[in-house]
Design a protein around this motif. Sequence first.
Motif, PDB file in Angstrom:
ATOM      1  N   GLU A 318       0.830  -1.200   0.000  1.00  0.00           N
ATOM      2  CA  GLU A 318       0.000   0.000   0.000  1.00  0.00           C
ATOM      3  C   GLU A 318       0.867   1.253   0.000  1.00  0.00           C
ATOM      4  O   GLU A 318       0.580   2.228  -0.717  1.00  0.00           O
ATOM      5  CB  GLU A 318      -0.942  -0.008   1.207  1.00  0.00           C
ATOM      6  CG  GLU A 318      -2.003  -1.093   1.136  1.00  0.00           C
ATOM      7  CD  GLU A 318      -3.210  -0.805   2.012  1.00  0.00           C
ATOM      8  OE1 GLU A 318      -3.274   0.308   2.587  1.00  0.00           O
ATOM      9  OE2 GLU A 318      -4.084  -1.677   2.125  1.00  0.00           O
ATOM     10  N   VAL A 358      -6.731   6.109  -8.225  1.00  0.00           N
ATOM     11  CA  VAL A 358      -6.090   6.155  -6.905  1.00  0.00           C
ATOM     12  C   VAL A 358      -6.100   7.573  -6.364  1.00  0.00           C
ATOM     13  O   VAL A 358      -6.385   7.814  -5.181  1.00  0.00           O
ATOM     14  CB  VAL A 358      -4.656   5.602  -6.987  1.00  0.00           C
ATOM     15  CG1 VAL A 358      -3.930   5.789  -5.659  1.00  0.00           C
ATOM     16  CG2 VAL A 358      -4.678   4.123  -7.362  1.00  0.00           C
ATOM     17  N   ALA A 361      -9.225   8.857  -4.703  1.00  0.00           N
ATOM     18  CA  ALA A 361      -9.464   8.392  -3.338  1.00  0.00           C
ATOM     19  C   ALA A 361      -8.524   9.025  -2.322  1.00  0.00           C
ATOM     20  O   ALA A 361      -8.917   9.291  -1.191  1.00  0.00           O
ATOM     21  CB  ALA A 361      -9.323   6.866  -3.285  1.00  0.00           C
ATOM     22  N   CYS A 362      -7.262   9.284  -2.712  1.00  0.00           N
ATOM     23  CA  CYS A 362      -6.291   9.697  -1.694  1.00  0.00           C
ATOM     24  C   CYS A 362      -5.518  10.959  -2.014  1.00  0.00           C
ATOM     25  O   CYS A 362      -4.582  11.301  -1.291  1.00  0.00           O
ATOM     26  CB  CYS A 362      -5.315   8.555  -1.420  1.00  0.00           C
ATOM     27  SG  CYS A 362      -4.171   8.192  -2.778  1.00  0.00           S
ATOM     28  N   LEU A 401     -10.094  -5.929  -5.585  1.00  0.00           N
ATOM     29  CA  LEU A 401      -9.231  -5.484  -4.491  1.00  0.00           C
ATOM     30  C   LEU A 401      -9.130  -6.613  -3.481  1.00  0.00           C
ATOM     31  O   LEU A 401     -10.148  -7.027  -2.914  1.00  0.00           O
ATOM     32  CB  LEU A 401      -9.824  -4.241  -3.832  1.00  0.00           C
ATOM     33  CG  LEU A 401      -8.960  -3.585  -2.746  1.00  0.00           C
ATOM     34  CD1 LEU A 401      -7.675  -3.037  -3.361  1.00  0.00           C
ATOM     35  CD2 LEU A 401      -9.732  -2.475  -2.043  1.00  0.00           C
ATOM     36  N   HIS A 405      -6.800  -5.548   1.688  1.00  0.00           N
ATOM     37  CA  HIS A 405      -6.703  -4.120   1.413  1.00  0.00           C
ATOM     38  C   HIS A 405      -8.065  -3.435   1.479  1.00  0.00           C
ATOM     39  O   HIS A 405      -8.143  -2.223   1.693  1.00  0.00           O
ATOM     40  CB  HIS A 405      -6.064  -3.888   0.040  1.00  0.00           C
ATOM     41  CG  HIS A 405      -4.680  -4.451  -0.075  1.00  0.00           C
ATOM     42  ND1 HIS A 405      -3.642  -4.014   0.721  1.00  0.00           N
ATOM     43  CD2 HIS A 405      -4.156  -5.431  -0.855  1.00  0.00           C
ATOM     44  CE1 HIS A 405      -2.546  -4.691   0.416  1.00  0.00           C
ATOM     45  NE2 HIS A 405      -2.840  -5.563  -0.530  1.00  0.00           N
ATOM     46  N   SER A 408      -8.458  -1.827   5.000  1.00  0.00           N
ATOM     47  CA  SER A 408      -7.661  -0.633   5.254  1.00  0.00           C
ATOM     48  C   SER A 408      -8.169   0.558   4.453  1.00  0.00           C
ATOM     49  O   SER A 408      -8.167   1.697   4.936  1.00  0.00           O
ATOM     50  CB  SER A 408      -6.186  -0.885   4.936  1.00  0.00           C
ATOM     51  OG  SER A 408      -6.001  -1.233   3.578  1.00  0.00           O
ATOM     52  N   ARG A 409      -8.639   0.327   3.221  1.00  0.00           N
ATOM     53  CA  ARG A 409      -9.168   1.437   2.427  1.00  0.00           C
ATOM     54  C   ARG A 409     -10.475   1.947   3.031  1.00  0.00           C
ATOM     55  O   ARG A 409     -10.747   3.151   3.009  1.00  0.00           O
ATOM     56  CB  ARG A 409      -9.396   0.997   0.982  1.00  0.00           C
ATOM     57  CG  ARG A 409      -8.131   0.704   0.185  1.00  0.00           C
ATOM     58  CD  ARG A 409      -7.099   1.830   0.290  1.00  0.00           C
ATOM     59  NE  ARG A 409      -6.198   1.629   1.413  1.00  0.00           N
ATOM     60  CZ  ARG A 409      -5.626   2.598   2.106  1.00  0.00           C
ATOM     61  NH1 ARG A 409      -5.869   3.853   1.830  1.00  0.00           N
ATOM     62  NH2 ARG A 409      -4.812   2.328   3.107  1.00  0.00           N
ATOM     63  N   ARG A 410     -11.296   1.043   3.551  1.00  0.00           N
ATOM     64  CA  ARG A 410     -12.533   1.474   4.206  1.00  0.00           C
ATOM     65  C   ARG A 410     -12.210   2.356   5.402  1.00  0.00           C
ATOM     66  O   ARG A 410     -12.833   3.408   5.599  1.00  0.00           O
ATOM     67  CB  ARG A 410     -13.336   0.252   4.654  1.00  0.00           C
ATOM     68  CG  ARG A 410     -14.562   0.592   5.498  1.00  0.00           C
ATOM     69  CD  ARG A 410     -15.229  -0.692   5.988  1.00  0.00           C
ATOM     70  NE  ARG A 410     -16.392  -0.420   6.821  1.00  0.00           N
ATOM     71  CZ  ARG A 410     -16.337  -0.238   8.121  1.00  0.00           C
ATOM     72  NH1 ARG A 410     -15.175  -0.269   8.753  1.00  0.00           N
ATOM     73  NH2 ARG A 410     -17.451  -0.014   8.819  1.00  0.00           N
ATOM     74  N   ASP A 412      -9.608   4.166   5.811  1.00  0.00           N
ATOM     75  CA  ASP A 412      -9.088   5.419   5.293  1.00  0.00           C
ATOM     76  C   ASP A 412     -10.238   6.353   4.898  1.00  0.00           C
ATOM     77  O   ASP A 412     -10.232   7.547   5.230  1.00  0.00           O
ATOM     78  CB  ASP A 412      -8.197   5.142   4.077  1.00  0.00           C
ATOM     79  CG  ASP A 412      -7.323   6.337   3.716  1.00  0.00           C
ATOM     80  OD1 ASP A 412      -6.519   6.748   4.563  1.00  0.00           O
ATOM     81  OD2 ASP A 412      -7.453   6.836   2.597  1.00  0.00           O
ATOM     82  N   ALA A 477     -13.263  -3.811  -6.101  1.00  0.00           N
ATOM     83  CA  ALA A 477     -12.713  -2.541  -5.671  1.00  0.00           C
ATOM     84  C   ALA A 477     -13.771  -1.471  -5.705  1.00  0.00           C
ATOM     85  O   ALA A 477     -13.660  -0.491  -5.042  1.00  0.00           O
ATOM     86  CB  ALA A 477     -11.563  -2.150  -6.582  1.00  0.00           C
TER      87      ALA A 477
END
Length: 477
Positions: A318, A358, A361-362, A401, A405, A408-410, A412, A477
């Motif tokens: 990640e 990506v 999202a971040c 996905l 992972h 962890s994305r949830r 985030d 994903a």
Amino acid sequence: MAKELPTSRLARGTKLGIAVAGNALRAQKTRRSMRGRSEAVRARMAEESMIRATEQMVMVLGTMKGVAMKLGQMLSVLDLDLVPPEHRERFQRRLAVLRDSAPSVSFEVMRAVIEEDFGQPLEAVFAEFNPEPVAAASIGQVYKGTLHDGREVAVKVQYPGIDAAVRADLKNLAMFRRILQSAMPWVTPAVLDELRLNLESELDYVAEATTQKQISELFTGHPFIVVPTTYPELSTTRVLVSEYFPGRGFEEIRELPAAERNRIGEIIYRFYVGSLFTFNEFCGDPHPGNLLLGADGRVAFLDFGLYNRMDPEHVQFEAICIRAAAEERAEDLRDLMIKRGVIESPEEITPEECLEYVLAACEWALVDEDLTITPELASGAFVLAVDPRASDFEGMKQQNLPPEHLFSRRADFLTFGMLGQLEATGNWHRIAREWLYGDEPVTELGRAHHEWLASRPAPTPTTGGPTKKTRKRAAKA
């Protein structure tokens, strides 16, 4: 040692002192694109059919107490400001039904649960016990008590029969999947599977008490983070006894001056996101109801029924992907995802689409300047990533996905949502560089945190203790 980014448009202010002229333009472009995405999402949700679907969803979930509260919590964090003003009050009334759907249970009934689990009268365990609950959990009620040795404790008690009800609800969710998805298209099969596993794990208070005690020990002596310890020897499957921590709740925190909210926002970000890259573990349930602000300025984090420990290799993956996105190395990012199995159909995904997906999202954590997180930014990014009605990144949404992972994305996204409710401002990229690149901290909290890290023995958090089971199949994903 991580490579520095002296030529990146996101790298202004690195310790090498290289200022990139295009960075300001990129930041402006980012804010414009984020606003545009949020406005588009709100326009979609403004459709009358969407509101009607929400009403239908509330009717379906009306008797699903544990499940309804969990969905309501997720919505309350992420969808706070998605609906246009003319529809917001109506939508929030429906949302309140979900969020506040805790069963109305008398204290005598809850007392019976405690005494049945302990096998003795309430007075034999507690010297004092306040019958008025101090908080509500998704599947229980929280009370304040005092042990016979004088320790003040918080006592979380499950609603009687909630375990059977939740399991029955989870079986029925599959039947109502189409209705749910009409109102909340992001409720994919993967989300429902995660919800099932999460709620089932939350039913075991003994495991949660053991986990929380370990986390409390992990953060012993921390300058601004505290995790109240638990007493596993006094906890049962349906009763969790922990140290009582007095403090102000999230609604009071939201009324604080901006500087204090910014400080608390940084603490939230460091705990829920930074812990993954520091300790290879993280709390999977960021939620406003799970923290308190103490009189000494420390923030207490509560509720560890959904705690995740990850393989360091997965955590490193990640971090590598986020660095590739920060440096706009689209080809490298796509290759990484292909090798990891995230992208199963490489011929359908261009490097640019992969990068933009990506960043959607971040990117908020990759912009190297102060950025105020608003509800629109948080919710817009979340819905854009998972809402199938959004045509952006349609190819990426069909990829897989890996489940390790997904959790962890949830976390985030939910952390992002909490920061949005606080409207916290910070240079989130400068903070993230500590765990992504090993940079020296640039904030007062960061320096205090690193002094604490240096003063403690090297942690071994990934060995021993309960670990959340990972689904074997991949999730969308």
